[in-house]
Scaffold this motif. Structure first.
Motif, mmCIF file in Angstrom:
data_model
loop_
_atom_site.group_PDB
_atom_site.id
_atom_site.type_symbol
_atom_site.label_atom_id
_atom_site.label_comp_id
_atom_site.label_asym_id
_atom_site.label_seq_id
_atom_site.Cartn_x
_atom_site.Cartn_y
_atom_site.Cartn_z
ATOM 1 N N PRO A 88 -16.225 -25.246 6.586
ATOM 2 C CA PRO A 88 -15.086 -25.383 7.242
ATOM 3 C C PRO A 88 -14.521 -27.013 7.063
ATOM 4 N N PHE A 89 -13.129 -27.103 7.011
ATOM 5 C CA PHE A 89 -12.538 -28.552 7.101
ATOM 6 C C PHE A 89 -12.720 -29.158 8.336
ATOM 7 N N LYS A 102 -10.932 -29.901 10.498
ATOM 8 C CA LYS A 102 -9.719 -29.824 11.394
ATOM 9 C C LYS A 102 -9.884 -28.975 12.297
ATOM 10 N N TYR A 152 -4.368 -23.592 6.554
ATOM 11 C CA TYR A 152 -4.440 -24.483 5.478
ATOM 12 C C TYR A 152 -3.838 -23.869 4.246
ATOM 13 N N ILE A 195 -0.074 -24.023 2.155
ATOM 14 C CA ILE A 195 -0.058 -24.697 0.961
ATOM 15 C C ILE A 195 0.748 -23.824 0.142
ATOM 16 N N HIS A 196 0.581 -22.279 0.153
ATOM 17 C CA HIS A 196 1.271 -21.270 -0.554
ATOM 18 C C HIS A 196 2.731 -20.930 0.072
ATOM 19 N N ARG A 230 -10.300 -17.840 6.497
ATOM 20 C CA ARG A 230 -9.264 -18.943 5.691
ATOM 21 C C ARG A 230 -9.121 -18.380 4.506
ATOM 22 N N ALA A 231 -9.883 -17.387 3.949
ATOM 23 C CA ALA A 231 -9.888 -17.211 2.576
ATOM 24 C C ALA A 231 -8.864 -15.849 2.695
ATOM 25 N N VAL A 258 -4.804 -16.434 2.964
ATOM 26 C CA VAL A 258 -3.955 -16.400 1.575
ATOM 27 C C VAL A 258 -3.656 -15.260 0.907
#
Ligand SMILES: Nc1ncnc2c1ncn2[C@@H]1O[C@H](COP(=O)(O)OP(=O)(O)O)[C@@H](O)[C@H]1O
Ligand SMILES: [Mg+2]
Lengths: 480, 273
Positions: free
Chosen positions: B117-118, B120, B128, B132-133, B182-183, B186
């Motif tokens: 994990p980041f 954050k 995240y 971005i996308h 998280r994956a 997106v």
């Protein structure tokens, strides 16, 4: 001569002790019996140490005592007419006697023939004392080494823990070394505090820390000492702050971007070239930066601003033009910008280390989500590395505050309270240098003020370094 | 690309020949991978079916991770790595000149061995990728994306009341599910997992395995595992790698009960590796 002879003899004694210690152990266990608890080499080393260390200690003590005894003898031979003179003259006479005895440089005092013969006689006495201490000291040293070594040999038993003895000696040596380092620090802080206290007895700390006027030169005469208004250090703090801010405005972005490029974008070949080049920049002596600032950057910027001023003068921006035409070589901008250049490699190498310490898994995680490299750097790596980078910047600030050479050469001496980067300012370090260079009386408030400034500087940089270290430590733990 | 297909030798056992008709999501033909001068994969052919869990098994260093990284072009980020051969997803050449690997990675998600994990908040970790996308225009939309992803990853109930807490403060198993969320956020088509449970305790492992079984309905999943039992539990297809080659691909049941190659049976019965 006697020094190298003495060293050789003590070394020979130690070597003999080593061999004899091993031999003695072999004899002691010769007829079977219990296994020795330590290896022969440790028994040898133990005896060697027990003979060399006492011998060296005695020799050292003799050398240390010899000097004062010589001075005492020279002083005892003082002719009556000189004994009647001032203490300073007496000291000069004594040191002339010592110089004559050892063939050193004597003062240029003219001596009467009577004085001269007295001096020659005294010098002979001094030389005899010196020789006596040398040879006597060496003899005593060898005897002490021999006796202590002998005791060590005789006490060898199979159950003797020789290795522990040797390790205790090593421990003692290491402890002594670290004590020297610690004591030096304590001594420096102590003298800084002591002299500062003397200063603050004549100038109040409140006045010093909040006063707006710094002009220690006018307070040279004793009746003016502590005259109010002369020792307000705020303009110096402001000047230091202004130059530090300018330096960080230059060093922080450039150093940081350089670090990001190095850590995230540069190929291995580029790294192999750029890193050493930055290290060369870090290795440039600050005095070189200083004359770069004073002789190149200063005149260039001055010419630039004066030219703009000349163009503006007479126009609608006449006031600004007039001001720009007044700009001198010594401006805060020059010292700050050059100091910033000096700090670039400092910031970049620390930040580079910190970026490299961020786990590769964060990079992979971000890239695998379809982030670009720059998104990864901006949104994941920099935030993750932020505490470490903040610490790096704090360390750079602490260096900027303490930096002396560049500002001495490129900032001015006038203590102006200003935020204008084109003005001449002076800094805490510059003032310490000017207060203490040249012939100075050592107890006027003017010279003591340097210690007050030094103490302030020390407190601030110490605090910055402590904070930075704590941040870095917390940061390291986060990724362990 | 399609040319390549007709030249390529038929894989030992393909999805089509295994009886269950499934769409092939990813098709690899003649894949060789080099790290500098060292070749890590030799002539790999494989069809990976959609909405199925495919397991890669084999001894350490046999190239499982390397092949996994070919499918989202993470090998591009490794200096000196070179991929030869053809890999297509839904018929589209993943190594075509015009294809941007950055965009590909949004379609092929990846979960790593160690939860990463980041540093954050839980919310920001999931948001995240979508951010971005540009997958959510408003805060409400983003909230919805985050919630859906966390629910799909089976983590929502545990973290709903502490979305602003740091993701690194979760337990290892929770972190791994956070990374999966998280994956998922997106909206990938494929999820690659490289030994996702090897750093977890048995209970957390069981949770992740359950999750994988649920995710199979919506995604094509490829999982590298060191545990035979795990491969048998979660996968429908299994590929056995050995020394940079794919020795055998087939239905998991067949591979485990009736392997054709002696190397496969030796590995499964624990005689090496
Ligand atoms: N980044 C790399 N650089 C060089 N060689 C690598 C790299 N990654 C993997 N390899 C090599 O490629 C081979 C396959 O590795 P990998 O795919 O990680 O195996 P597995 O995941 O099956 O354990 C190994 O021999 C390994 O040493
Ligand atoms: Mg692997």
């Amino acid at each position: 001569m006697i020094l190298s002879l003495g060293l050789l003899l003590i070394l020979a004694l130690a070597a003999a002790g080593f061999v004899l210690g091993r031999a003695r152990l072999a004899r002691v266990i010769g007829g079977g019996g219990p296994r020795p608890v330590s290896r022969p080499i440790h028994h040898g080393l133990r005896v060697a140490l027990w003979s060399a260390v006492p011998a060296a200690a005695v020799a050292l003590a003799a050398a240390l005592v010899s000097g004062p005894v010589q001075v005492q003898a020279a002083r005892a031979s003082l002719p009556a007419e000189i004994a009647a003179q001032a203490p300073l003259e007496q000291s000069v006479y004594v040191s002339d006697v010592i110089a004559q005895a050892h063939g050193g440089f004597a003062s240029a005092r003219i001596r009467t023939p009577a004085e001269q013969s007295a001096m020659t006689e005294a010098a002979q006495t001094v030389r005899r004392i010196d020789q006596g201490f040398r040879w006597g000291g060496l003899a005593l040293a060898l005897i002490a080494g021999f006796l202590a070594g002998w005791r060590a040999i005789v006490s060898i038993r199979p159950e003797l823990k020789a290795r522990q003895h040797v390790e205790a000696w090593i421990w003692l040596a290491l402890a002594l070394c670290s004590t020297v380092a610690v004591l030096t620090t304590v001594g420096i802080i102590g003298s800084l505090l002591y002299e500062s206290l003397r200063f603050f007895r004549s100038v109040s700390p409140v006045e010093f820390l909040t006063g707006l006027q710094w002009s220690p030169q006018i307070a040279i005469r004793a009746d003016q000492a502590g005259q109010s208004g002369a020792f307000g250090a705020v303009p110096l703090f402001a000047g230091t702050l202004l130059i530090t801010v300018i330096a960080m405005v230059v060093a922080a972005p450039i150093g940081l971007y350089a670090a990001i490029y190095l850590a995230e974008y540069a190929s291995r070949l580029q790294r192999a070239w750029i890193k050493p080049m930055l290290e060369i920049l870090a290795g440039v002596p600050t005095v070189v930066y200083g004359f770069f600032a004073a002789l190149t950057v200063g005149p260039a910027l001055r010419g630039f601003f004066n030219g703009i001023g000349a163009m503006l003068a007479g126009g609608p921006l006449d006031a600004l033009g007039q001001h720009l035409m007044q700009v001198q070589n010594q401006m805060a901008l020059v010292a700050g910008a050059v100091m910033g250049i000096m700090l670039i490699p400092f910031v970049s190498s620390l930040s580079d280390d910190i970026l490299n310490a961020t786990p590769q898994s964060l990079r992979d995680g971000s890239l695998a989500l379809g982030a670009t490299r720059s998104e990864t750097v901006r949104k994941v790596l920099l935030p993750a590395a932020l505490p470490g980078i903040a610490a790096a910047l704090l360390l750079a600030v602490s260096r900027a505050i303490g930096e002396t050479m560049i500002v001495t050469m490129a900032a001015g001496l006038q203590a102006n309270l200003t935020a204008n980067p084109l003005d001449t300012v002076t800094t805490v370090t510059v003032q310490i240098v000017t207060l203490l260079t040249g012939d100075q009386e050592f107890n006027s408030p003017k010279t003591l003020a340097a210690f007050g400034l030094g103490l302030t500087l020390f407190a601030v940089t110490l605090a910055l370094n402590l904070i930075a270290q704590r941040i870095v430590k917390a940061y390291r733990e986060q990724y362990d | 690309m399609t040319d390549n297909l007709s030249h390529a030798p038929a894989p030992a056992v393909t999805a089509a020949s295994s009886g269950r008709a499934q769409n092939v999501k990813i098709r690899a033909r003649g894949v060789n991978v080099f790290y500098g001068a060292k070749q890590a994969l030799f002539d790999v052919d494989m069809d990976i079916p959609d909405r199925t869990v495919t397991a890669f098994i084999g001894p350490s260093g046999c190239g499982k991770s390397t092949f996994l990284r070919c499918m989202n072009r993470m090998n591009d980020t490794i200096v000196g790595a070179r991929v030869e051969g053809a890999i297509t997803m839904d018929g589209e050449d993943l190594y075509a000149k015009g294809l941007d690997p950055v965009l590909l990675r949004a379609r092929v998600g990846m979960v790593f061995q160690k939860p990463n994990p980041f540093p954050k908040s839980i919310y920001e970790n999931v948001a995240y990728g979508p951010r971005i996308h540009g997958l959510a225009r408003t805060k409400a939309e983003m909230d919805h994306v985050v919630e859906t992803a966390l629910k799909k990853a089976g983590l929502w109930d545990e973290v709903a009341d502490r979305l602003s807490h740091p993701g690194t403060g979760l337990s290892g198993g929770q972190q791994q599910r956070l990374v999966i969320a998280r994956a998922i956020a997106v909206r990938p088509e494929v999820i690659l997992m490289d030994e996702p449970c090897s750093a977890l305790d048995p209970i957390a492992t069981a949770r992740i395995e359950e999750l994988i079984d649920e995710l199979r309905r919506d995604y094509c999943i490829v999982i590298v595992t060191h545990s035979m039992a795990q491969a048998a539990r979660v996968s429908q297809k299994t590929a056995f790698f050995h020394m940079g080659r794919v020795v055998e691909v087939g239905d998991t049941e067949t591979i485990f009960t009736n392997p054709r190659d002696t190397r496969t049976s030796d590995y499964i019965t624990g005689r090496f590796g």
